[in-house]
Design an enzyme around this catalytic site. Structure first.
Site, PDB file in Angstrom:
ATOM      1  N   ILE A  97      24.472  41.875  29.418  1.00 13.49           N
ATOM      2  CA  ILE A  97      23.036  42.036  29.688  1.00 13.49           C
ATOM      3  C   ILE A  97      22.702  43.388  29.084  1.00 13.49           C
ATOM      4  O   ILE A  97      23.209  44.418  29.547  1.00 13.49           O
ATOM      5  CB  ILE A  97      22.681  42.060  31.190  1.00 13.49           C
ATOM      6  CG1 ILE A  97      22.901  40.695  31.838  1.00 13.49           C
ATOM      7  CG2 ILE A  97      21.218  42.495  31.372  1.00 13.49           C
ATOM      8  CD1 ILE A  97      22.464  40.618  33.306  1.00 13.49           C
ATOM      9  N   TYR A 143      24.831  46.262  39.611  1.00 13.15           N
ATOM     10  CA  TYR A 143      25.547  45.084  40.110  1.00 13.15           C
ATOM     11  C   TYR A 143      25.896  45.214  41.589  1.00 13.15           C
ATOM     12  O   TYR A 143      25.827  44.241  42.337  1.00 13.15           O
ATOM     13  CB  TYR A 143      26.785  44.796  39.252  1.00 13.15           C
ATOM     14  CG  TYR A 143      26.386  44.338  37.870  1.00 13.15           C
ATOM     15  CD1 TYR A 143      25.628  43.171  37.708  1.00 13.15           C
ATOM     16  CD2 TYR A 143      26.708  45.062  36.741  1.00 13.15           C
ATOM     17  CE1 TYR A 143      25.220  42.744  36.455  1.00 13.15           C
ATOM     18  CE2 TYR A 143      26.310  44.640  35.469  1.00 13.15           C
ATOM     19  CZ  TYR A 143      25.563  43.482  35.332  1.00 13.15           C
ATOM     20  OH  TYR A 143      25.151  43.068  34.105  1.00 13.15           O
ATOM     21  N   LYS A 145      24.150  46.793  43.789  1.00  9.03           N
ATOM     22  CA  LYS A 145      22.878  46.559  44.473  1.00  9.03           C
ATOM     23  C   LYS A 145      22.599  45.059  44.590  1.00  9.03           C
ATOM     24  O   LYS A 145      21.992  44.591  45.537  1.00  9.03           O
ATOM     25  CB  LYS A 145      21.762  47.259  43.672  1.00  9.03           C
ATOM     26  CG  LYS A 145      20.406  47.293  44.331  1.00  9.03           C
ATOM     27  CD  LYS A 145      19.384  47.942  43.401  1.00  9.03           C
ATOM     28  CE  LYS A 145      18.881  46.907  42.407  1.00  9.03           C
ATOM     29  NZ  LYS A 145      18.003  47.425  41.381  1.00  9.03           N
TER      30      LYS A 145
END
Length: 174
Positions: A97, A143, A145
């Site tokens: 991402i 990630y 979170k």
């Protein structure tokens, strides 16, 4: 940032993918790596041949985040045997991402991430996993979170430099 659209990339988008791939990788990692190692990785990792193979792989999917028709980020998912490790049918790997730096903090990564989860659920995956460079606290925190937990580490080679990726996974509710 209401006009961001997430669209699936196809072989017709090869040039766009190469451009966004190189740009975002360079922006994300150039400060922590030698120019020589960066150039070597960009040439190999984002070569036309490699991207063509990946775009044609039925167990891999790419998605672009676009704003007013301009690609500002992308997502790469791997399924089944195309996963880089843990080649399990019930898992999906988020391999990449990446978002252009000027759009960091504007929910673009979150939208791409949400798309990944939507696809994982459609595929009835039991968990989603990924590797993240140990020196990329922004990504690790993102990630965490979102509920990911660390479960292993592996070595990623950038040029001649061996780096440690933290492997994280998120169990999906059945």
């Amino acid at each position: 940032m209401a006009n961001i659209k997430i669209i699936k990339a196809t072989i017709k988008d090869l040039d766009q993918l190469q451009k966004i791939g190189r740009q975002t990788f360079y922006e994300t990692f150039s400060s922590g790596n030698t120019e020589e190692n960066m150039m070597k990785y960009l040439d190999e990792g984002f070569s036309i041949e490699k991207l063509t193979t990946e775009l044609n792989d039925e167990n891999a999917e790419f998605y672009f985040a676009t704003l007013n028709g301009k690609v500002i980020g992308y997502l790469k998912l791997n399924f089944g045997q195309s996963q880089t490790e843990l080649k399990q049918d019930k898992s999906i790997e988020i391999e990449r991402i990446y978002v252009i730096k000027e759009f960091h903090g504007k929910q673009v990564g979150q939208l791409l991430y949400d798309k990944a989860l939507e696809i994982a659920k459609q595929n009835k995956s039991v968990f989603v996993w990924l590797g993240v460079w140990e020196e990329n606290p922004r990504a690790i925190n993102f990630y965490k979170k979102n509920g990911f937990v660390e479960f292993d580490k592996h070595i990623f080679k950038l040029g001649n430099d061996e780096q440690t990726d933290i492997m994280m996974k998120l169990k999906l509710q059945g």
